[in-house]
Design a protein around this motif. Sequence first.
Motif, PDB file in Angstrom:
ATOM      1  N   SER A   1       0.321  -1.027  -0.218  1.00 42.02           N
ATOM      2  CA  SER A   1       0.171   0.487  -0.329  1.00 42.02           C
ATOM      3  C   SER A   1       0.716   1.212  -0.079  1.00 42.02           C
ATOM      4  O   SER A   1       2.196   1.460   0.112  1.00 42.02           O
ATOM      5  N   TYR A   2       0.374   2.314   0.019  1.00 40.58           N
ATOM      6  CA  TYR A   2       1.100   3.430  -0.465  1.00 40.58           C
ATOM      7  C   TYR A   2       0.169   4.728   0.833  1.00 40.58           C
ATOM      8  O   TYR A   2      -1.257   4.388   0.608  1.00 40.58           O
ATOM      9  N   PHE A   3       0.630   6.280   1.217  1.00 48.00           N
ATOM     10  CA  PHE A   3      -0.277   6.545   1.650  1.00 48.00           C
ATOM     11  C   PHE A   3       0.543   8.220   1.275  1.00 48.00           C
ATOM     12  O   PHE A   3       1.151   8.740   0.793  1.00 48.00           O
ATOM     13  N   VAL A   4      -1.037   8.991   0.767  1.00 47.34           N
ATOM     14  CA  VAL A   4      -0.565  10.394   0.545  1.00 47.34           C
ATOM     15  C   VAL A   4      -0.751  11.078   1.438  1.00 47.34           C
ATOM     16  O   VAL A   4      -1.817  11.460   2.008  1.00 47.34           O
ATOM     17  N   HIS A   5      -0.042  12.316   2.636  1.00 49.87           N
ATOM     18  CA  HIS A   5       0.111  12.506   3.429  1.00 49.87           C
ATOM     19  C   HIS A   5      -0.015  14.020   2.773  1.00 49.87           C
ATOM     20  O   HIS A   5       1.635  14.610   2.361  1.00 49.87           O
ATOM     21  N   HIS A   6      -0.775  14.654   3.378  1.00 54.20           N
ATOM     22  CA  HIS A   6      -0.819  16.306   2.914  1.00 54.20           C
ATOM     23  C   HIS A   6      -0.852  17.036   4.397  1.00 54.20           C
ATOM     24  O   HIS A   6      -2.097  16.926   5.525  1.00 54.20           O
ATOM     25  N   PRO A   7      -0.026  17.505   4.936  1.00 53.81           N
ATOM     26  CA  PRO A   7       0.508  18.373   6.056  1.00 53.81           C
ATOM     27  C   PRO A   7      -0.662  19.436   5.928  1.00 53.81           C
ATOM     28  O   PRO A   7      -1.155  20.101   5.253  1.00 53.81           O
ATOM     29  N   THR A   8      -1.091  19.823   7.056  1.00 51.23           N
ATOM     30  CA  THR A   8      -2.221  20.941   7.516  1.00 51.23           C
ATOM     31  C   THR A   8      -0.949  21.984   8.319  1.00 51.23           C
ATOM     32  O   THR A   8      -0.282  21.955   9.912  1.00 51.23           O
ATOM     33  N   LEU A   9      -0.623  22.963   7.337  1.00 50.35           N
ATOM     34  CA  LEU A   9      -0.237  24.326   8.718  1.00 50.35           C
ATOM     35  C   LEU A   9      -0.563  25.654   7.855  1.00 50.35           C
ATOM     36  O   LEU A   9      -0.837  25.876   7.155  1.00 50.35           O
ATOM     37  N   LEU A  10      -1.445  26.562   9.268  1.00 46.28           N
ATOM     38  CA  LEU A  10      -1.997  27.514   8.965  1.00 46.28           C
ATOM     39  C   LEU A  10      -0.579  28.763   8.142  1.00 46.28           C
ATOM     40  O   LEU A  10       0.417  28.367   8.346  1.00 46.28           O
ATOM     41  N   PHE A  11      -1.049  28.766   7.322  1.00 51.62           N
ATOM     42  CA  PHE A  11      -0.869  30.459   6.601  1.00 51.62           C
ATOM     43  C   PHE A  11       0.152  29.356   5.550  1.00 51.62           C
ATOM     44  O   PHE A  11       1.207  30.276   5.245  1.00 51.62           O
ATOM     45  N   HIS A  12       0.356  28.054   5.727  1.00 53.67           N
ATOM     46  CA  HIS A  12       1.552  27.380   4.768  1.00 53.67           C
ATOM     47  C   HIS A  12       0.255  26.340   3.577  1.00 53.67           C
ATOM     48  O   HIS A  12      -0.974  25.918   4.017  1.00 53.67           O
TER      49      HIS A  12
ATOM     50  N   TRP B   1      -5.792  24.591  16.729  1.00 54.02           N
ATOM     51  CA  TRP B   1      -6.473  23.749  16.267  1.00 54.02           C
ATOM     52  C   TRP B   1      -6.498  22.809  14.527  1.00 54.02           C
ATOM     53  O   TRP B   1      -6.497  23.610  13.837  1.00 54.02           O
ATOM     54  N   GLY B   2      -6.316  21.442  15.204  1.00 53.47           N
ATOM     55  CA  GLY B   2      -6.367  21.392  13.846  1.00 53.47           C
ATOM     56  C   GLY B   2      -5.177  20.983  12.934  1.00 53.47           C
ATOM     57  O   GLY B   2      -4.655  20.159  11.944  1.00 53.47           O
ATOM     58  N   GLU B   3      -3.661  22.145  13.038  1.00 52.88           N
ATOM     59  CA  GLU B   3      -2.227  21.819  13.052  1.00 52.88           C
ATOM     60  C   GLU B   3      -2.121  20.463  12.886  1.00 52.88           C
ATOM     61  O   GLU B   3      -1.970  19.857  14.323  1.00 52.88           O
ATOM     62  N   SER B   4      -0.678  20.175  12.311  1.00 53.57           N
ATOM     63  CA  SER B   4      -0.437  18.837  11.959  1.00 53.57           C
ATOM     64  C   SER B   4       0.306  18.698  13.028  1.00 53.57           C
ATOM     65  O   SER B   4       1.122  19.888  13.188  1.00 53.57           O
ATOM     66  N   GLY B   5       1.101  17.570  13.678  1.00 49.05           N
ATOM     67  CA  GLY B   5       2.391  17.424  14.321  1.00 49.05           C
ATOM     68  C   GLY B   5       1.832  17.794  16.029  1.00 49.05           C
ATOM     69  O   GLY B   5       2.676  18.327  16.275  1.00 49.05           O
TER      70      GLY B   5
END
Length: 360
Positions: A65-76, A137-141
């Motif tokens: 399997s593969y996984f496409v990870h899309h990080p969530t960072l405010l203003f980016h 709230w909701g940002e990655s990491g």
Amino acid sequence: MPTLNEALSKRHHLSIWHVYHKGDEHITITPFVNPKKEFGLNKRSHKKLAAEYPQTPDRNNESNSYFVHHPTLLFHNAPRTLRRGNKKTGTPFGDNLKDVIDPRGVVKWECRSNPNNTTLNDDRALKGYKVRTWRVWGESGKRYHRQVNARRKEKKTAESMDSDPVQMEEANEHGKHDLSYSQGQDHSPPSYSAALQTVPQPAVAEEAVSLNWTSPLSLKTRRYSFEYANIKFFWKGTRDVHPDKQWAKWLMPFHHLKLIARLPGVGSEDVLIGQYTPSFAYRKFGELWIFDSVVAKLLGEEGSSALTGHGVVDEVRDIRKTRLHELIMATAMCMIIGEAQKREILIALLAIAAEGGSSN
């Protein structure tokens, strides 16, 4: 160039990948059917799917399997990473990326390629991302963010201390206890005292391949190209689909894709490498087909595979672990995500037009 039916009739070894939504941002690519995310599934079709795509014991194997990870960072708008396995903590493609990508899923600020953090005119440059002192709230990491800021606090404490070895030792021991961090196989960021001994080095991508829009101002707008190992590849729109999926040909005529390769030399024939058929299901992008035996032939490894008595290709070497296959998967996801975004924009425009017409 051979059609899809002609390619299938040659009994090429075919890998079928099901591309599903994973939450709002992430994507999973797996050879296993997820009945809960299929369109119009009932008990009869469920049994049919179970017969066509049996579940194997090695379902959780990273190579499957593969996984496409899309990080969530405010203003980016942080770039996506393609990883092995079915989790966002899987190993990213590229041997050096696993050391420069932090648990948020982005390149560490200390490992940015250029001091000014620009990537202009440099395809291999990597953009770094700082860890802010605040987080929404909701940002990655989340855990990693707390960890880094705790280390910063430790640094300030260490700098403000007098040269008292007893007090410094107690602070370091306290920091090591509080800064324990684990996420899968990831290790915690080192404490301040340990960080002083290791200076992060700027990192660059091992290699870069550009996916170019071939003819934006023409009737063939859905055509993108890239080149690798002196072979030209083209992702392009198509209406050539499997006979069992003729409904998709008529209901979604402008969303199917195919990948062709053109070997160097004059008059070389185009070769069909893969094909993508979108799905109407809300939580599924579609199906991606890749002819592994054709990829092996392009790599000059056609002698490493042979037809068994049942007409199935027995691959000695796993083509999925080659750089070319990784490149095919990466460019395929760029095209699939782009097609999905275009479809969403088209639906939004049609909805706006409908509202405008009804208001009159």
